[in-house]
Design a protein around this motif. Structure first.
Motif: not given
Lengths: 368, 385
Positions: B99-100, B125, B127-134, B162, B178, B183-184
């Motif tokens: 998550t982090h 993209f 996995e639920k724990r992944m944030r889009r700000g990675i 980072k 990010r 993704d887009e």
């Protein structure tokens, strides 16, 4: 009707406004930006959300107008007057079925969603059951309690939605809204259709207006309620398009929820904000599911008058639970929801048109 | 009867509320801060994860003598990231918690093989724990090496990287770091730039330049370095500060760049001969000059304007040339511009924009730089000559 003494006049106009808002904002708020984006290009979906909202608020005003012409009468009573008794009974029972299915869907969807975003091992069955228990508890008491809960949760709902919206504004790509007006007519039509389906939650005023003591302002309040919700939906849609872009959003299952996952608040503890917003979404699901179950029980008891409320609830709940476990994969749940949406809007239009025509011919009957 | 009901409810409660299936004590979680993806062979990848060792993170005075590394790197190879992750969880002997996760490093090797980056990236993209700000960066050489770089001021290499990627004080960097942004682009098959990092020494990592990824070919086609990388930032209108060096009358001069504004216009809309004009407006301040120029004169100021805008124009033209001819990849965002402002033309050209017929390379791109110096600094000159 055998009503308990506190049955009538327990709801104020303000309660109706809030109830309409809390009932419309639900699971569909999470998915509707995607559904709209799928049929429109670029950021054009805002037109369909706006149109859908206006149509829905007109419908809301209209049905509230019909219902409020029969103050303190139940849905069954005034439809019997307008359309004869057997028709009214069938209609009421179909509504029971529809709201029953809505409850089923919510019970399942909450489990599916929390499983997708929060838990790994906790079985969906347990999450559903726990959620259902809370819903049953809320429903089995007096209806005044449900309205109180709605009013109580309303500020939480507003704050939560504002948080989702404001925290994401910084991530919006303002040029991403371009180009404008790229959708064909069919796309707009479909988008508007889905937007109306998304806001059909106002149909509960059919049943709840009977509880309003003096429903003179209720039609207006219903329309306002739908419009306020439309405002929220519109802003959420625009923020989603701005942050993700149309193509990415088509590709996501729950764009509004992903919005809260995108937000990062600096500092270790709040870095992951989505867990807190999940709490807020659970509350939103809870209010919608509670009202759906309550209307189910209410409509059933209109037809079967001798049913005690608590018995009806206890009989329904296992059926709800087992039905909610019928869909196996996520796709089953999605198609179930789509069917339910189509069914709801067609049936709703049918009822509204029939009642509207009969109302035009026979007129209101304010003193029974 | 009532008592019986109450009892029943209580028993049910103990069943439902007693245990949480997903309960993991925080001490038993191993937080991942960084990941590095390297190619192991043709099909397998090597994943290196940087886990935090919280015991060694706290800087307690009493603890001055002891204390090991605040991180632990684990790696394993496999076919998919998710599978390797499960494998690593066994090695970690704790439950891995992503998550982090803050940084993902991908080696050049993987990026250069068509389609490989894309096929391994789905999980980030999904996995639920992944944030889009990675944050995402490409590395020169092996990606895992960078996770061993211990900067003096940061205990965890991934944190260092980072922060490096978040730096807004320089120009040879990209605005897209990010994974949410990427993704887009991946989905639409547009080309984009990515940060390109290099290990300089055992304690230093730096930007080597900007990697250019071609969306249609699904691979990285090259790297822009030094001035070329800076020029790309001018073209993309990066919201960073930076500087530009030129020579005036034989003496060096540096202008600090405060803001960059970029405006693209389409001047000819025949798909086979598209003409773009890019206007770049820069606001700057004088940071450093040879010492003898009298800044109170308009004449001198105009000379500065001319020199710097010429220099930037030259840099930009060079970069455009490289992108059009060497890389044949539109990392400038012209396709995006067409899509937004001229959707009809874009529909005609989008399938072969920067591959096949390559309308992008055929188009004419003209650029014009305007510079305004807003601040002279505190003094006029250093010598009285």
């Amino acid at each position: 009707m055998n009503r308990s003494p506190d049955y009538q006049g327990i709801v104020s106009d303000r309660d109706i406004l809030i109830t309409v808002i809390t009932n419309i904002i639900g699971v569909l708020t999470l998915t509707s930006p995607r559904v709209v984006a799928e049929v429109t290009n670029s950021s054009d979906g805002w037109i369909t959300v706006l149109l859908g909202g206006i149509i829905a608020s007109l419908c809301g005003w209209f049905i509230a107008k019909i219902a409020s012409s029969f103050p303190n009468q139940s849905f069954l009573t005034y439809t019997s007057y307008l359309l004869s008794k057997p028709v009214a009974i069938v209609m009421t029972l179909i509504f029971s079925l529809q709201f029953f299915m809505t409850t089923v869907f919510y019970v399942r969807e909450l489990a599916a969603l929390s499983h997708q975003y929060l838990f790994d091992h906790t079985p969906q069955e347990i999450i559903s059951l726990t959620f259902l228990f809370v819903v049953i508890y809320a429903v089995s008491g007096s209806q005044a309690g449900i309205f109180r809960l709605n009013v109580l949760f309303f500020p939480i709902l507003v704050v939560g939605l504002f948080l989702v919206i404001f925290l994401s504004i910084g991530l919006i790509d303002w040029e991403g809204f371009l180009p404008l007006f790229q959708t064909d007519f069919e796309g707009y039509l479909k988008g508007t259709y889905f937007s109306v389906v998304n806001m059909l939650g106002f149909a509960i005023v059919f049943f709840y207006i009977g509880l309003v003591k003096n429903p003179r302002n209720t039609p207006k309040m219903t329309a306002y309620g739908v419009l306020v919700t439309m405002g929220f939906n519109l802003v959420i849609y625009l923020v989603c398009v701005g942050v993700f872009g149309n193509t990415t959003m088509r590709n996501m299952f729950f764009p509004t929820f992903d919005l809260s996952r995108t937000v990062e608040i600096p500092g270790g503890f709040f870095e992951r904000f989505d867990a807190f917003l999940f709490l807020f979404w659970t509350i939103i699901f809870f209010t919608t599911a509670t009202m759906a179950l309550d209307v189910t029980v209410m409509t059933l008891r209109m037809v079967f008058r001798n049913f005690k409320k608590i018995n009806a609830v206890i009989m329904l709940s296992p059926i709800i639970y087992f039905t909610s476990m019928v869909p196996k994969s996520y796709l089953d749940v999605v198609s179930f929801n789509r069917l339910l949406g189509h069914f709801t809007i067609i049936y709703f239009l049918l009822v509204t048109i029939l009642l509207g025509i009969a109302f035009k011919i026979k007129g209101g009957n304010s003193s029974e | 009867m009532n008592k019986l009901n109450a009892m029943l409810i209580l028993v049910m409660c103990t069943l439902i509320l007693a245990a949480c299936w997903d309960q993991i004590e925080i001490e038993e979680r191993a937080f991942i801060f960084g990941m590095a993806i390297d190619a192991a062979d043709k099909t397998e990848v090597k994943l290196t994860q940087q886990l935090v060792v919280p015991e060694n993170m706290a800087t307690v005075a009493a603890n001055a003598g002891g204390g090991g590394k605040a991180y632990r790197n684990l790696s394993s190879t496999g076919k998919t990231i998710y599978e390797i992750n499960l494998d690593l969880a066994k090695q970690a002997s704790r439950s891995i918690d992503s998550t982090h996760l803050g940084v993902i490093l991908v080696s050049e090797d993987i990026m250069k093989q068509p389609g490989r980056f894309k096929e391994h990236f789905d999980v980030f993209f999904r996995e639920k724990r992944m944030r889009r700000g990675i944050k995402l960066a490409v590395t020169n050489g092996l990606a895992e090496d960078l996770l061993y770089v211990e900067a003096e001021h940061e205990k965890i290499p991934a944190e260092y990287i980072k922060n490096l990627l978040e730096n807004k004080k320089r120009l040879d960097v990209t605005d897209l770091v990010r994974i949410g942004d990427i993704d887009e682009k991946l989905y639409e098959e547009t080309s984009f730039p990515l940060p390109y990092l290099k290990k300089i020494s055992s304690t230093v990592i730096d930007y080597e330049g900007i990697a250019i990824y071609n969306g249609k070919e699904e691979r990285m086609v090259g790297v822009l370095k030094g001035d070329d990388a800076k020029a790309l930032s001018y073209i993309r209108g990066l919201k960073n500060n930076g500087s530009i060096n030129t020579e005036i009358d034989g003496g060096p001069m540096t202008i600090e760049i405060l803001t960059i504004k970029r405006k693209i216009t389409l001047t000819n809309n025949d798909p086979n001969n598209l003409q773009f004009s890019i206007k770049i407006q820069i606001k700057g301040a004088i940071a450093d000059q040879s010492g003898w120029e009298n800044l109170k004169e308009y004449e001198v100021l105009n000379k500065f304007y001319k020199k710097t805008s010429e220099k930037i124009e030259e840099m930009v033209k060079n970069t455009i040339n490289k992108l059009q001819n060497d890389f044949q990849t539109d990392a400038m965002g012209l396709g995006e511009y067409l899509n937004r402002y001229y959707p009809k033309i874009w529909k005609e050209v989008q399938d072969e924009w920067d591959n096949g017929k390559n309308y992008f390379s055929k188009s004419d791109i003209d650029c014009e730089v305007k510079i305004v110096i807003e601040e002279p600094g505190s003094i006029n000159k250093t010598t009285s000559k």
